[in-house]
Scaffold this active site. Structure first.
Site, PDB file in Angstrom:
ATOM      1  N   HIS A   1      -3.445  -6.238   2.508  1.00  0.00           N
ATOM      2  CA  HIS A   1      -2.547  -7.222   3.112  1.00  0.00           C
ATOM      3  C   HIS A   1      -3.228  -8.556   3.400  1.00  0.00           C
ATOM      4  O   HIS A   1      -2.593  -9.464   3.940  1.00  0.00           O
ATOM      5  CB  HIS A   1      -1.950  -6.678   4.418  1.00  0.00           C
ATOM      6  CG  HIS A   1      -0.998  -5.530   4.205  1.00  0.00           C
ATOM      7  ND1 HIS A   1      -0.534  -4.750   5.239  1.00  0.00           N
ATOM      8  CD2 HIS A   1      -0.420  -5.044   3.081  1.00  0.00           C
ATOM      9  CE1 HIS A   1       0.287  -3.822   4.754  1.00  0.00           C
ATOM     10  NE2 HIS A   1       0.367  -3.977   3.458  1.00  0.00           N
TER      11      HIS A   1
ATOM     12  N   HIS B   1       8.455  -1.273   9.399  1.00  0.00           N
ATOM     13  CA  HIS B   1       8.801  -2.265   8.363  1.00  0.00           C
ATOM     14  C   HIS B   1       7.943  -2.015   7.118  1.00  0.00           C
ATOM     15  O   HIS B   1       7.143  -1.067   7.093  1.00  0.00           O
ATOM     16  CB  HIS B   1       8.531  -3.664   8.917  1.00  0.00           C
ATOM     17  CG  HIS B   1       7.062  -3.930   9.159  1.00  0.00           C
ATOM     18  ND1 HIS B   1       6.505  -5.175   9.190  1.00  0.00           N
ATOM     19  CD2 HIS B   1       6.026  -3.060   9.373  1.00  0.00           C
ATOM     20  CE1 HIS B   1       5.215  -5.084   9.410  1.00  0.00           C
ATOM     21  NE2 HIS B   1       4.891  -3.811   9.531  1.00  0.00           N
TER      22      HIS B   1
ATOM     23  N   SER C   1       0.870  -1.184   0.000  1.00  0.00           N
ATOM     24  CA  SER C   1       0.000   0.000   0.000  1.00  0.00           C
ATOM     25  C   SER C   1       0.901   1.226   0.000  1.00  0.00           C
ATOM     26  O   SER C   1       1.055   1.916   0.996  1.00  0.00           O
ATOM     27  CB  SER C   1      -0.952  -0.011   1.202  1.00  0.00           C
ATOM     28  OG  SER C   1      -0.261   0.036   2.426  1.00  0.00           O
TER      29      SER C   1
ATOM     30  N   GLU D   1      -2.970   5.910  12.241  1.00  0.00           N
ATOM     31  CA  GLU D   1      -2.088   6.175  11.093  1.00  0.00           C
ATOM     32  C   GLU D   1      -2.911   6.171   9.809  1.00  0.00           C
ATOM     33  O   GLU D   1      -3.789   5.326   9.638  1.00  0.00           O
ATOM     34  CB  GLU D   1      -1.030   5.068  11.052  1.00  0.00           C
ATOM     35  CG  GLU D   1      -0.126   5.089   9.818  1.00  0.00           C
ATOM     36  CD  GLU D   1       0.775   3.860   9.751  1.00  0.00           C
ATOM     37  OE1 GLU D   1       1.052   3.236  10.798  1.00  0.00           O
ATOM     38  OE2 GLU D   1       1.192   3.513   8.630  1.00  0.00           O
TER      39      GLU D   1
ATOM     40  N   GLU E   1       1.438  -9.505   7.095  1.00  0.00           N
ATOM     41  CA  GLU E   1       2.294  -9.073   8.206  1.00  0.00           C
ATOM     42  C   GLU E   1       2.154  -9.973   9.424  1.00  0.00           C
ATOM     43  O   GLU E   1       2.548  -9.608  10.534  1.00  0.00           O
ATOM     44  CB  GLU E   1       2.006  -7.602   8.552  1.00  0.00           C
ATOM     45  CG  GLU E   1       2.354  -6.683   7.366  1.00  0.00           C
ATOM     46  CD  GLU E   1       2.315  -5.202   7.695  1.00  0.00           C
ATOM     47  OE1 GLU E   1       1.817  -4.829   8.774  1.00  0.00           O
ATOM     48  OE2 GLU E   1       2.790  -4.416   6.851  1.00  0.00           O
TER      49      GLU E   1
ATOM     50  N   GLU F   1      -4.540  -2.447   9.324  1.00  0.00           N
ATOM     51  CA  GLU F   1      -3.756  -2.936  10.463  1.00  0.00           C
ATOM     52  C   GLU F   1      -4.401  -2.601  11.805  1.00  0.00           C
ATOM     53  O   GLU F   1      -4.772  -1.449  12.057  1.00  0.00           O
ATOM     54  CB  GLU F   1      -2.345  -2.315  10.441  1.00  0.00           C
ATOM     55  CG  GLU F   1      -1.613  -2.631   9.148  1.00  0.00           C
ATOM     56  CD  GLU F   1      -0.274  -1.920   9.007  1.00  0.00           C
ATOM     57  OE1 GLU F   1       0.276  -1.453  10.034  1.00  0.00           O
ATOM     58  OE2 GLU F   1       0.211  -1.827   7.874  1.00  0.00           O
TER      59      GLU F   1
ATOM     60  N   ASP G   1       1.528   8.421   6.891  1.00  0.00           N
ATOM     61  CA  ASP G   1       2.391   7.435   6.211  1.00  0.00           C
ATOM     62  C   ASP G   1       2.379   7.747   4.711  1.00  0.00           C
ATOM     63  O   ASP G   1       3.254   8.454   4.207  1.00  0.00           O
ATOM     64  CB  ASP G   1       1.893   6.020   6.528  1.00  0.00           C
ATOM     65  CG  ASP G   1       2.595   4.946   5.710  1.00  0.00           C
ATOM     66  OD1 ASP G   1       3.631   5.240   5.085  1.00  0.00           O
ATOM     67  OD2 ASP G   1       2.117   3.788   5.687  1.00  0.00           O
TER      68      ASP G   1
ATOM     69  N   LYS H   1       9.772   5.069   7.062  1.00  0.00           N
ATOM     70  CA  LYS H   1      10.146   3.868   6.303  1.00  0.00           C
ATOM     71  C   LYS H   1      11.345   4.240   5.434  1.00  0.00           C
ATOM     72  O   LYS H   1      11.235   5.115   4.571  1.00  0.00           O
ATOM     73  CB  LYS H   1       8.994   3.428   5.395  1.00  0.00           C
ATOM     74  CG  LYS H   1       7.766   2.868   6.107  1.00  0.00           C
ATOM     75  CD  LYS H   1       6.603   2.823   5.129  1.00  0.00           C
ATOM     76  CE  LYS H   1       5.447   1.978   5.636  1.00  0.00           C
ATOM     77  NZ  LYS H   1       4.218   2.192   4.811  1.00  0.00           N
TER      78      LYS H   1
ATOM     79  N   ASP I   1      -3.969   1.334  11.671  1.00  0.00           N
ATOM     80  CA  ASP I   1      -3.560   1.888  10.373  1.00  0.00           C
ATOM     81  C   ASP I   1      -4.596   1.457   9.341  1.00  0.00           C
ATOM     82  O   ASP I   1      -4.464   0.412   8.725  1.00  0.00           O
ATOM     83  CB  ASP I   1      -2.171   1.406   9.952  1.00  0.00           C
ATOM     84  CG  ASP I   1      -1.773   1.953   8.579  1.00  0.00           C
ATOM     85  OD1 ASP I   1      -2.514   2.808   8.038  1.00  0.00           O
ATOM     86  OD2 ASP I   1      -0.734   1.540   8.047  1.00  0.00           O
TER      87      ASP I   1
ATOM     88  N   LYS J   1       6.947  -0.429  14.493  1.00  0.00           N
ATOM     89  CA  LYS J   1       6.020  -1.498  14.090  1.00  0.00           C
ATOM     90  C   LYS J   1       6.724  -2.434  13.133  1.00  0.00           C
ATOM     91  O   LYS J   1       7.393  -2.013  12.202  1.00  0.00           O
ATOM     92  CB  LYS J   1       4.718  -0.937  13.500  1.00  0.00           C
ATOM     93  CG  LYS J   1       4.786  -0.247  12.158  1.00  0.00           C
ATOM     94  CD  LYS J   1       3.349  -0.029  11.609  1.00  0.00           C
ATOM     95  CE  LYS J   1       3.359   0.550  10.214  1.00  0.00           C
ATOM     96  NZ  LYS J   1       1.996   0.636   9.630  1.00  0.00           N
TER      97      LYS J   1
END
Ligand code: PGA
Ligand code: ZN
Length: 417
Positions: A154, A363, A40, A283, A204, A163, A310, A335, A242, A386
Site C-alpha cells: 500500500h 474496507h 493484497s 490480523e 489508505e 497497516e 483476512d 470484506k 495488519d 476499519k
C-alpha cells in the site's frame, strides 16, 4: 420486484476503474453502490472481472463487468418478484454458476447485491443498518480502527508491515473516537516531520515514512497517542496491526527488515511486540498458506490478542468453518467483495458469532465514497470497523456515516464484549 439493474465504469481511490451500480425497484425506489477493490488479495477470494485490454487503463478496465450488469444480470433479475435480498443474491450466485464468481465477475455481482440491499431498505423505509440487522442481534456502533501508517503493497516505503492502526476502544462515543483518531493522526504528522520523515500518504491515507522496523513505528505511535493526550491501551487508545504477511512470506520464511524468520521465530517476534506495545489485535500475522503456523500462533497468543484471519479466510463461510475446527485463529476479517454477496457475508458473520469469534468489518485499499460497510458493522453489532486513516474522502465517508447513525439513534458504542 426489481425493475432495472444497471452499471457504469467509474474510478476508485487508486485511479483504477470500478463499477457504480444502480438497482431500481418497481415501486420507483432506486439505490446505488460503489464497488471496492483490494491490492493484497487472498488467493481464495471471489474473482473480479478485469477487461485485460492493455490499451485501456493498462488492462484494468471493467467494461465487461459493466456489460454483464446491464445485459445478463438485468435480464435475469428484472421483473422478478424477490421477497428479500437473500433471494436476489441466490439468483446472482445461480446465474454466475462458478464457485468464485469469475464468470460474471465478483465486482459486478457485489455491486448489484449492495445496491439491492440499499434499495430494499429504502423501499421499506428503514435505515440500511436496520434492514441488515439479523434477528436476535443487538446493533451497536463499532470501534473505528484508523490506519495511520501504511507499508507493504500500500506504500512505496521499505516497511514490510502493511497497516498500523489506532483503536480508541475506551472512547465514550463514535464522535469522541473520531476526535481521538484525528488528533493522534495530526500529532503523528508533526512528530514525523520533526524527525525528518516525509509525511506523504499511502493508499489508505496513513503516512508512509521510510522506516524499516515495525517496532520503530510502534514507538512513534505510542508517543503520538500520549502527546495527543490519550492513554495507550485497551482502556484508552490501543494499537492493531495488519502485517498482511502473505506478501512477505517466501519459501517458508518471513522476510522482514532484512531478516528471514521461520513461523516460530515470527511468532516469537509478535510475542515480543505485544509484550512491549499496546497491541490488542493482530490480523494476518502469518501467511494464508501457513496453517500450521496459524495453529501455533493461536495456541501461544490467542488468549492475549485477537488473531484475525483476512487472506487466510477470505470471508468464506466454508474456510471460516475449517479454521474454527482447527483453532487456526479467533476472529475473521469481513470484506463483502471477498465473497461477493451481502447474504454470504452475513452468513460468514453468523458463523463467527455462533463460534464466539469476533468479526472485523473492513474496507479495501481501493475504495469509493460508498458507506455500506459502516451500516454492516452497526447492523451486526460486531464492534470493529476499519476504513483507513481519519483522512481522505473515501476513508472518512465511512466514519462520517457512523457519526450520522450515532446522531439519529440511541445505539451504544464499543466492542461487543
Ligand atoms: P487490500 O488490503 O484491500 O489491499 O486487500 C486490505 C487488507 O489487507 O486488510
Ligand atoms: Zn488484511
Amino acid at each position: 420486484t426489481v425493475s432495472k439493474v444497471s452499471a457504469v465504469q467509474i474510478l476508485d481511490s487508486r485511479s483504477r476503474p470500478t463499477l457504480a451500480t444502480t438497482v431500481t425497484l418497481s415501486d420507483g425506489t432506486s439505490a446505488r453502490a460503489g464497488v471496492p477493490s483490494g491490492a493484497s488479495t487472498g488467493s481464495r477470494e471471489a474473482v473480479e472481472a478485469r477487461d485485460g485490454d492493455l490499451s485501456r487503463f493498462n488492462g484494468g478496465g471493467v467494461l465487461d463487468a459493466v456489460a454483464h450488469v446491464n445485459g445478463e444480470i438485468n435480464a435475469a433479475l428484472a421483473a422478478r418478484a424477490f421477497a428479500n435480498l437473500a433471494e436476489v443474491d441466490q439468483a446472482l450466485i445461480d446465474l454466475d454458476a462458478t464457485t468464485n464468481k469469475s464468470r460474471l465477475g465478483a465486482n459486478a455481482i457485489v455491486g448489484v447485491s449492495i445496491a439491492a440491499a440499499r434499495a430494499f431498505a429504502n423501499s421499506e423505509g428503514l435505515a440500511l443498518w436496520e434492514y441488515l440487522q439479523p434477528a436476535g442481534v443487538n446493533a451497536r456502533l463499532p470501534v473505528p480502527h484508523f490506519n495511520v501508517v501504511n507499508g507493504g503493497v500500500h506504500a512505496p516505503n521499505n516497511l514490510d508491515f502493511q497497516e498500523f492502526m489506532i483503536a480508541p476502544i475506551g472512547a465514550p462515543s463514535i464522535a469522541e473516537a473520531v476526535r481521538a483518531g484525528s488528533e493522534i493522526y495530526t500529532k503523528l504528522k508533526q512528530l514525523l516531520a520533526s524527525k525528518g520523515f516525509a509525511t506523504g500518504l499511502g493508499d489508505e491515507g496513513g503516512f508512509a515514512p521510510q522506516i524499516d522496523r515495525p517496532e520503530d513505528v510502534l514507538a512513534l505511535l505510542v508517543q503520538a497517542i500520549n502527546e495527543a493526550g490519550y492513554r495507550p491501551g485497551r482502556d484508552g487508545v490501543a494499537i492493531a496491526l495488519d502485517p498482511a504477511s502473505s506478501e512477505f512470506y517466501r519459501d517458508g520464511f518471513y522476510k522482514i527488515a532484512g531478516e528471514s524468520l521461520s513461523s516460530t521465530e515470527m511468532i516469537d517476534r509478535y510475542e515480543e511486540i505485544i509484550s512491549t506495545y499496546p497491541v490488542w489485535l493482530l490480523e494476518d500475522g502469518l501467511a494464508e498458506s501457513d496453517w500450521s503456523g496459524w495453529e501455533q500462533l493461536t495456541a501461544r497468543l490467542g488468549d492475549r490478542v485477537e488473531l484475525v484471519g483476512d487472506d487466510l479466510l477470505c470471508t468464506n463461510p466454508a474456510i471460516i468453518k475449517e479454521a474454527i475446527a482447527r483453532h487456526a485463529c479467533n476472529a475473521s476479517l469481513i470484506k463483502v467483495n471477498q465473497i461477493g454477496t451481502v447474504s454470504e457475508t452475513l452468513e460468514a458473520m453468523r458463523i463467527c458469532r455462533d463460534a464466539g469469534w469476533a468479526q472485523f468489518v473492513s474496507h479495501r485499499s481501493g475504495e469509493t465514497e460508498d458507506t455500506f460497510i459502516a451500516d454492516l458493522a452497526v447492523a451486526t453489532g460486531c464492534g470493529h470497523l476499519k476504513s483507513g486513516a481519519p483522512a481522505r474522502g473515501e476513508r472518512v465517508a465511512k466514519y462520517n456515516r457512523l457519526i450520522e447513525i450515532e446522531t439519529v439513534s440511541t445505539l451504544g458504542y464499543g466492542l461487543t464484549t
